[in-house]
Design a protein around this motif. Structure first.
Motif, PDB file in Angstrom:
ATOM      1  N   VAL A  99       0.830  -1.206   0.000  1.00 25.01           N
ATOM      2  CA  VAL A  99       0.000   0.000   0.000  1.00 25.01           C
ATOM      3  C   VAL A  99       0.866   1.258   0.000  1.00 25.01           C
ATOM      4  O   VAL A  99       0.568   2.232  -0.701  1.00 25.01           O
ATOM      5  CB  VAL A  99      -0.952  -0.019   1.212  1.00 25.01           C
ATOM      6  N   ALA A 100       1.958   1.241   0.760  1.00 30.49           N
ATOM      7  CA  ALA A 100       2.860   2.401   0.781  1.00 30.49           C
ATOM      8  C   ALA A 100       3.417   2.673  -0.606  1.00 30.49           C
ATOM      9  O   ALA A 100       3.495   3.835  -1.044  1.00 30.49           O
ATOM     10  CB  ALA A 100       3.996   2.159   1.775  1.00 30.49           C
ATOM     11  N   SER A 101       3.800   1.622  -1.315  1.00 32.45           N
ATOM     12  CA  SER A 101       4.344   1.786  -2.664  1.00 32.45           C
ATOM     13  C   SER A 101       3.305   2.355  -3.613  1.00 32.45           C
ATOM     14  O   SER A 101       3.614   3.210  -4.454  1.00 32.45           O
ATOM     15  CB  SER A 101       4.842   0.438  -3.199  1.00 32.45           C
ATOM     16  N   MET A 102       2.061   1.885  -3.483  1.00 34.56           N
ATOM     17  CA  MET A 102       1.000   2.384  -4.363  1.00 34.56           C
ATOM     18  C   MET A 102       0.693   3.856  -4.103  1.00 34.56           C
ATOM     19  O   MET A 102       0.459   4.626  -5.039  1.00 34.56           O
ATOM     20  CB  MET A 102      -0.255   1.543  -4.177  1.00 34.56           C
ATOM     21  N   HIS A 103       0.713   4.262  -2.829  1.00 29.29           N
ATOM     22  CA  HIS A 103       0.472   5.671  -2.530  1.00 29.29           C
ATOM     23  C   HIS A 103       1.635   6.537  -3.017  1.00 29.29           C
ATOM     24  O   HIS A 103       1.428   7.679  -3.444  1.00 29.29           O
ATOM     25  CB  HIS A 103       0.231   5.868  -1.035  1.00 29.29           C
ATOM     26  N   ARG A 104       2.847   5.982  -2.978  1.00 25.53           N
ATOM     27  CA  ARG A 104       3.978   6.722  -3.526  1.00 25.53           C
ATOM     28  C   ARG A 104       3.786   6.957  -5.023  1.00 25.53           C
ATOM     29  O   ARG A 104       3.979   8.075  -5.523  1.00 25.53           O
ATOM     30  CB  ARG A 104       5.281   5.966  -3.272  1.00 25.53           C
ATOM     31  N   VAL A 105       3.391   5.906  -5.736  1.00 31.61           N
ATOM     32  CA  VAL A 105       3.142   6.040  -7.178  1.00 31.61           C
ATOM     33  C   VAL A 105       2.048   7.070  -7.430  1.00 31.61           C
ATOM     34  O   VAL A 105       2.175   7.941  -8.317  1.00 31.61           O
ATOM     35  CB  VAL A 105       2.744   4.678  -7.777  1.00 31.61           C
ATOM     36  N   ALA A 106       0.960   6.993  -6.666  1.00 36.52           N
ATOM     37  CA  ALA A 106      -0.154   7.917  -6.868  1.00 36.52           C
ATOM     38  C   ALA A 106       0.283   9.367  -6.675  1.00 36.52           C
ATOM     39  O   ALA A 106      -0.066  10.249  -7.473  1.00 36.52           O
ATOM     40  CB  ALA A 106      -1.298   7.580  -5.914  1.00 36.52           C
ATOM     41  N   VAL A 107       1.068   9.620  -5.634  1.00 40.06           N
ATOM     42  CA  VAL A 107       1.479  10.999  -5.347  1.00 40.06           C
ATOM     43  C   VAL A 107       2.465  11.505  -6.395  1.00 40.06           C
ATOM     44  O   VAL A 107       2.385  12.666  -6.827  1.00 40.06           O
ATOM     45  CB  VAL A 107       2.073  11.094  -3.926  1.00 40.06           C
ATOM     46  N   VAL A 108       3.384  10.656  -6.832  1.00 37.05           N
ATOM     47  CA  VAL A 108       4.321  11.070  -7.886  1.00 37.05           C
ATOM     48  C   VAL A 108       3.563  11.463  -9.157  1.00 37.05           C
ATOM     49  O   VAL A 108       3.863  12.481  -9.803  1.00 37.05           O
ATOM     50  CB  VAL A 108       5.329   9.939  -8.191  1.00 37.05           C
TER      51      VAL A 108
ATOM     52  N   ASP B  46      -7.907  23.410  -6.020  1.00 38.90           N
ATOM     53  CA  ASP B  46      -9.046  22.752  -5.363  1.00 38.90           C
ATOM     54  C   ASP B  46      -8.622  21.423  -4.729  1.00 38.90           C
ATOM     55  O   ASP B  46      -9.116  21.058  -3.653  1.00 38.90           O
ATOM     56  CB  ASP B  46     -10.170  22.505  -6.369  1.00 38.90           C
ATOM     57  N   ASP B  47      -7.719  20.698  -5.396  1.00 41.77           N
ATOM     58  CA  ASP B  47      -7.218  19.450  -4.836  1.00 41.77           C
ATOM     59  C   ASP B  47      -6.495  19.702  -3.509  1.00 41.77           C
ATOM     60  O   ASP B  47      -6.701  18.976  -2.528  1.00 41.77           O
ATOM     61  CB  ASP B  47      -6.244  18.767  -5.805  1.00 41.77           C
ATOM     62  N   ILE B  48      -5.659  20.706  -3.503  1.00 37.34           N
ATOM     63  CA  ILE B  48      -4.911  21.031  -2.282  1.00 37.34           C
ATOM     64  C   ILE B  48      -5.881  21.431  -1.175  1.00 37.34           C
ATOM     65  O   ILE B  48      -5.705  21.042  -0.005  1.00 37.34           O
ATOM     66  CB  ILE B  48      -3.899  22.159  -2.545  1.00 37.34           C
ATOM     67  N   GLN B  49      -6.914  22.174  -1.538  1.00 32.60           N
ATOM     68  CA  GLN B  49      -7.903  22.575  -0.538  1.00 32.60           C
ATOM     69  C   GLN B  49      -8.667  21.369  -0.002  1.00 32.60           C
ATOM     70  O   GLN B  49      -8.965  21.295   1.199  1.00 32.60           O
ATOM     71  CB  GLN B  49      -8.890  23.588  -1.144  1.00 32.60           C
TER      72      GLN B  49
ATOM     73  N   LEU C 256       2.738  16.637   3.951  1.00 37.97           N
ATOM     74  CA  LEU C 256       2.410  16.182   2.601  1.00 37.97           C
ATOM     75  C   LEU C 256       1.704  17.281   1.811  1.00 37.97           C
ATOM     76  O   LEU C 256       2.023  17.517   0.633  1.00 37.97           O
ATOM     77  CB  LEU C 256       1.523  14.932   2.678  1.00 37.97           C
ATOM     78  N   ILE C 257       0.782  17.980   2.455  1.00 33.32           N
ATOM     79  CA  ILE C 257       0.088  19.083   1.793  1.00 33.32           C
ATOM     80  C   ILE C 257       1.084  20.153   1.352  1.00 33.32           C
ATOM     81  O   ILE C 257       1.002  20.680   0.239  1.00 33.32           O
ATOM     82  CB  ILE C 257      -0.968  19.692   2.736  1.00 33.32           C
ATOM     83  N   ARG C 258       2.015  20.465   2.233  1.00 34.13           N
ATOM     84  CA  ARG C 258       3.000  21.505   1.913  1.00 34.13           C
ATOM     85  C   ARG C 258       3.817  21.141   0.680  1.00 34.13           C
ATOM     86  O   ARG C 258       4.022  21.970  -0.221  1.00 34.13           O
ATOM     87  CB  ARG C 258       3.918  21.729   3.124  1.00 34.13           C
ATOM     88  N   HIS C 259       4.280  19.899   0.603  1.00 38.98           N
ATOM     89  CA  HIS C 259       5.073  19.475  -0.556  1.00 38.98           C
ATOM     90  C   HIS C 259       4.217  19.410  -1.834  1.00 38.98           C
ATOM     91  O   HIS C 259       4.695  19.758  -2.917  1.00 38.98           O
ATOM     92  CB  HIS C 259       5.702  18.114  -0.288  1.00 38.98           C
ATOM     93  N   CYS C 260       2.973  18.978  -1.681  1.00 38.20           N
ATOM     94  CA  CYS C 260       2.093  18.924  -2.858  1.00 38.20           C
ATOM     95  C   CYS C 260       1.802  20.330  -3.364  1.00 38.20           C
ATOM     96  O   CYS C 260       1.780  20.566  -4.581  1.00 38.20           O
ATOM     97  CB  CYS C 260       0.782  18.218  -2.509  1.00 38.20           C
ATOM     98  N   ALA C 261       1.570  21.267  -2.443  1.00 40.36           N
ATOM     99  CA  ALA C 261       1.299  22.651  -2.846  1.00 40.36           C
ATOM    100  C   ALA C 261       2.495  23.254  -3.562  1.00 40.36           C
ATOM    101  O   ALA C 261       2.340  24.089  -4.466  1.00 40.36           O
ATOM    102  CB  ALA C 261       0.923  23.484  -1.621  1.00 40.36           C
ATOM    103  N   ALA C 262       3.702  22.823  -3.172  1.00 38.34           N
ATOM    104  CA  ALA C 262       4.926  23.303  -3.829  1.00 38.34           C
ATOM    105  C   ALA C 262       5.235  22.521  -5.098  1.00 38.34           C
ATOM    106  O   ALA C 262       6.224  22.805  -5.777  1.00 38.34           O
ATOM    107  CB  ALA C 262       6.099  23.207  -2.862  1.00 38.34           C
ATOM    108  N   ARG C 263       4.397  21.526  -5.402  1.00 35.74           N
ATOM    109  CA  ARG C 263       4.565  20.652  -6.573  1.00 35.74           C
ATOM    110  C   ARG C 263       5.910  19.921  -6.544  1.00 35.74           C
ATOM    111  O   ARG C 263       6.536  19.683  -7.575  1.00 35.74           O
ATOM    112  CB  ARG C 263       4.417  21.441  -7.880  1.00 35.74           C
ATOM    113  N   ASP C 264       6.341  19.565  -5.332  1.00 34.21           N
ATOM    114  CA  ASP C 264       7.574  18.786  -5.153  1.00 34.21           C
ATOM    115  C   ASP C 264       7.172  17.313  -5.054  1.00 34.21           C
ATOM    116  O   ASP C 264       6.927  16.784  -3.969  1.00 34.21           O
ATOM    117  CB  ASP C 264       8.296  19.243  -3.889  1.00 34.21           C
ATOM    118  N   ALA C 265       7.119  16.656  -6.195  1.00 29.49           N
ATOM    119  CA  ALA C 265       6.574  15.306  -6.264  1.00 29.49           C
ATOM    120  C   ALA C 265       7.377  14.298  -5.447  1.00 29.49           C
ATOM    121  O   ALA C 265       6.804  13.446  -4.755  1.00 29.49           O
ATOM    122  CB  ALA C 265       6.487  14.850  -7.722  1.00 29.49           C
TER     123      ALA C 265
END
Length: 220
Positions: A91-100, A109-112, A187-196
């Protein structure tokens, strides 16, 4: 002659509905570890024939929630330490793939949605509502899974995710939920910065850390 109309859903959909009902009952403890599962009793409870119940039990056995004992009976599987470890790694690997895959595609809107889900998670934990905390956590991680739109990721998570949900109930009923909320914020902070890559590392560690934060009993 014309085919008569029926109000029943197609067989595949009925099996999926039965599987979902049984999975949820196992995860929330309605069906306790070690409890015997008799298809006749379950079919009466759910108001369906025995066939979709048997098919659903086979699916749940493949995901590790149900244990079929040869020549004996079918029971709710114990919370097995090895099963949790194996599922967490996948599951951890799949979530890593999804986030990348999702991070470059995230909208504001996604970040919100992630922020709102984490706020709901914090509020549920403060209220002592473990079920609501689990729902909020699912909503939080679903943002990346939905945006990635990777069918393989969805399939694997549907199979192994429920194994971890029982372990998560232990985590979210303790003070460890505060640490989860803080990691969500990272995680939100990195996603908002688009740091995959940074975001993916946090997402993966959230699930791997579940192993350290819960101590399910080993089974023989």
């Amino acid at each position: 002659m014309p085919v008569p109309a029926t109000s029943l859903p197609p067989r595949a959909l009925l099996r999926d509905e039965v599987r979902t009902r049984l999975r949820d009952a196992i995860v929330d403890g309605t069906l306790a570890p070690g409890e015997q599962l008799r298809d006749l009793e379950l079919s009466r409870w759910l108001g369906v024939s025995r066939t979709p119940v048997r098919e659903a039990l086979l699916d749940l056995a493949r995901s590790g929630l149900v244990l079929a004992l040869p020549g004996r009976s079918t029971i709710v599987a114990p919370v097995d330490g090895r099963a949790v470890r194996d599922a967490a790694a996948v599951v951890a690997s799949m979530h890593r793939v999804a986030v990348v895959e999702a991070t470059p595609l995230f909208t504001d809107d996604d970040i919100q949605r992630m922020r709102e889900a984490n706020e709901a998670f914090i509020a549920a934990h403060a209220a002592g509502d473990t079920a609501a905390a689990l729902r909020a956590d699912h909503d939080f991680h679903a943002v990346a899974v939905d945006r990635a739109d990777n069918d393989a990721v969805r399939t694997v998570l549907a199979l192994y995710g429920p194994v971890l949900e029982r372990a998560e109930r232990l985590r979210f009923s303790s003070d460890d939920a505060d640490a989860s909320a803080a990691r969500h914020a990272d995680l939100i902070r990195h996603c908002a910065a688009r740091d995959a890559q940074a975001a993916a590392g946090v997402a993966e560690s959230l699930w791997l850390d579940l192993l350290a934060d819960t101590t399910p009993q080993e089974t023989a």
